[in-house]
Design an enzyme around this catalytic site. Structure first.
Site, PDB file in Angstrom:
ATOM      1  CG  HIS A 115       9.422  -1.720   6.094  1.00 32.98           C
ATOM      2  ND1 HIS A 115       8.929  -0.846   5.146  1.00 32.98           N
ATOM      3  CD2 HIS A 115      10.768  -1.528   6.085  1.00 32.98           C
ATOM      4  CE1 HIS A 115       9.929  -0.177   4.611  1.00 32.98           C
ATOM      5  NE2 HIS A 115      11.058  -0.571   5.159  1.00 32.98           N
ATOM      6  N   PRO A 148       0.847  -1.196   0.000  1.00 35.01           N
ATOM      7  CG  PRO A 148       0.019  -1.022   2.181  1.00 35.01           C
ATOM      8  CD  PRO A 148       0.776  -1.941   1.269  1.00 35.01           C
ATOM      9  CD  GLN A 157      -1.766  -0.032   5.100  1.00 31.78           C
ATOM     10  OE1 GLN A 157      -1.563   1.089   4.649  1.00 31.78           O
ATOM     11  NE2 GLN A 157      -0.776  -0.882   5.407  1.00 31.78           N
ATOM     12  N   GLY A 214       7.209  -2.686  -2.922  1.00 31.02           N
ATOM     13  CA  GLY A 214       6.570  -1.391  -3.011  1.00 31.02           C
ATOM     14  C   GLY A 214       7.010  -0.574  -4.199  1.00 31.02           C
ATOM     15  CG  ASN A 255       7.510  -3.877   2.703  1.00 34.04           C
ATOM     16  OD1 ASN A 255       7.277  -2.902   3.404  1.00 34.04           O
ATOM     17  ND2 ASN A 255       7.629  -3.779   1.398  1.00 34.04           N
ATOM     18  N   GLY A 256      10.534  -4.293   2.206  1.00 31.02           N
ATOM     19  CA  GLY A 256      11.609  -3.334   2.390  1.00 31.02           C
ATOM     20  C   GLY A 256      12.814  -3.594   1.501  1.00 31.02           C
ATOM     21  N   GLY A 257      13.072  -2.729   0.540  1.00 27.64           N
ATOM     22  CA  GLY A 257      14.283  -2.805  -0.264  1.00 27.64           C
ATOM     23  C   GLY A 257      14.332  -3.927  -1.287  1.00 27.64           C
ATOM     24  CE  LYS A 287       3.902  -2.640   4.247  1.00 28.09           C
ATOM     25  NZ  LYS A 287       4.829  -1.630   4.795  1.00 28.09           N
ATOM     26  CB  CYS A 339       2.750   4.917   7.634  1.00 30.66           C
ATOM     27  SG  CYS A 339       3.020   6.463   6.740  1.00 30.66           S
TER      28      CYS A 339
END
Length: 341
Positions: A179, A25, A78, A242, A219-221, A147, A108
């Site tokens: 993340h 998202p 979400q 993402g 998640n992440g990178g 998340k 976030c």
């Protein structure tokens, strides 16, 4: 297929399978037009809405934020919020609209989100997150997921993340996306926080070993399907991508079905442009503007010959009053002969 039938079909493992690869998202990016494009590229990947705040739905009556196309299934809503009762009401509205999953944003780091006491700041209050999960689960019959980050600010992720996961699992959360980077709520901008501090993939893998019953996505990178497959082969249940999925949608999503799910063939971006024409025409009939859709299509040919001409044609042509599908098709004439999929 009706929304109810779609939801029923996704139960019993279908949604978990879809979650092997998901598109994160992303505010101002993963709106319904973006998701429709992504669905044309992959029929299997799990798609997420932009974060929708519970107050906007419950107090503001902003039901237009729940609009989507049936073709987007499997699609998850979400939510942002921190009040269990309000989140429960918002979750109910989302499932009544036909969403296949409700996800709570605990990741976030933006100032705007912090001021509403939700997002990554909720990592500091796992008890409240558990209350929110339990309240939503009580009123909906779809998966309620979370998340999150590995931690925030000066927290020690090795200590706080297991506690966080234990509490949300006890509240009924069976799937979580982590993340793999800390969120810094003070001293770093959200943009800086994309690179600082460093990612800790190993910790996420250790959490899967510690919580084998939890469906854990990382998640992440992550910027390629090869990276995604490495994480899956190492034992994680899913991978969420993402920014790379948005800026290079063909690289991430066009081959996802055969490479991640073992089904179908790679999508042809030229054919995707042709297939989206009826959707564009319907949007224009409703009073929409072409650029509301084509802004998500700029990266469709990223890394391929003609990509710059494609971007320029869409950027310059789609903003004009009365612009229609012919803008895309004329741009495609300049790109299609050069494209190799």
């Amino acid at each position: 297929m009706s929304n109810l039938a779609e939801n029923t079909a996704l139960k019993g493992g279908g949604l978990r399978r879809a979650a092997r690869l998901s598109v994160a998202p992303m505010m101002d990016w993963t709106d319904r037009h973006c998701r429709y494009l992504h669905r044309l590229l992959s029929g299997q990947a799990l798609l997420y809405t932009e974060m929708v705040t519970a107050p906007a739905l419950v107090r503001g009556g902003a039901m237009h934020l729940l609009r989507y196309s049936p073709q987007e299934h499997p699609v998850a809503l979400q939510l942002g919020g921190s009040d269990p009762k309000e989140l429960a009401q918002a979750a109910r509205l989302g499932t009544e609209a036909g969403y296949d999953e409700v996800n709570l944003n605990c990741g976030c780091p933006s100032d705007r989100v912090q001021s509403g006491t939700f997002g990554a700041v909720l990592m500091k209050d796992p008890g409240r997150v558990a209350e929110c999960v339990a309240a939503m689960r009580e009123v909906v019959d779809v998966d309620v997921t979370v998340k999150c980050r590995i931690g925030v600010d000066e927290q020690n992720p090795e200590e706080v993340l297991p506690t966080f996961l234990d509490q949300i699992r006890a509240a009924g959360c069976e799937r979580v996306t982590i993340h793999a980077r800390k969120a810094w709520l003070q001293g770093l901008s959200p943009k800086e926080n994309r690179d600082i501090p460093s990612l800790d993939y190993d910790l996420v893998h250790r959490m899967k070993a510690a919580f084998p019953d939890l469906h854990i996505s990382i998640n992440g990178g992550i910027t390629s399907l090869d990276q995604a497959r490495t994480h899956l082969e190492a034992g994680l249940d899913g991978v969420m991508i993402g920014r790379a999925a948005y800026h290079q949608p063909t690289d991430i999503l066009a081959e996802a079905d055969p490479l991640i799910y073992g089904t179908g063939q790679a999508a042809d971006p030229v054919e995707v442009v042709q297939k989206i024409v009826p959707y564009v025409e319907a949007h224009l009939v409703e009073g929409g503007r072409l650029h509301q859709i084509t802004r998500h299509m700029l990266g469709l040919f990223a890394g391929r010959p003609g990509a710059r001409a494609w971007r320029r044609a869409l950027s310059e042509g789609a903003v004009h009053e009365g612009a229609g599908p012919e803008v895309m098709l004329q741009a495609l004439e300049r790109v299609a002969p050069l494209v190799e999929v």
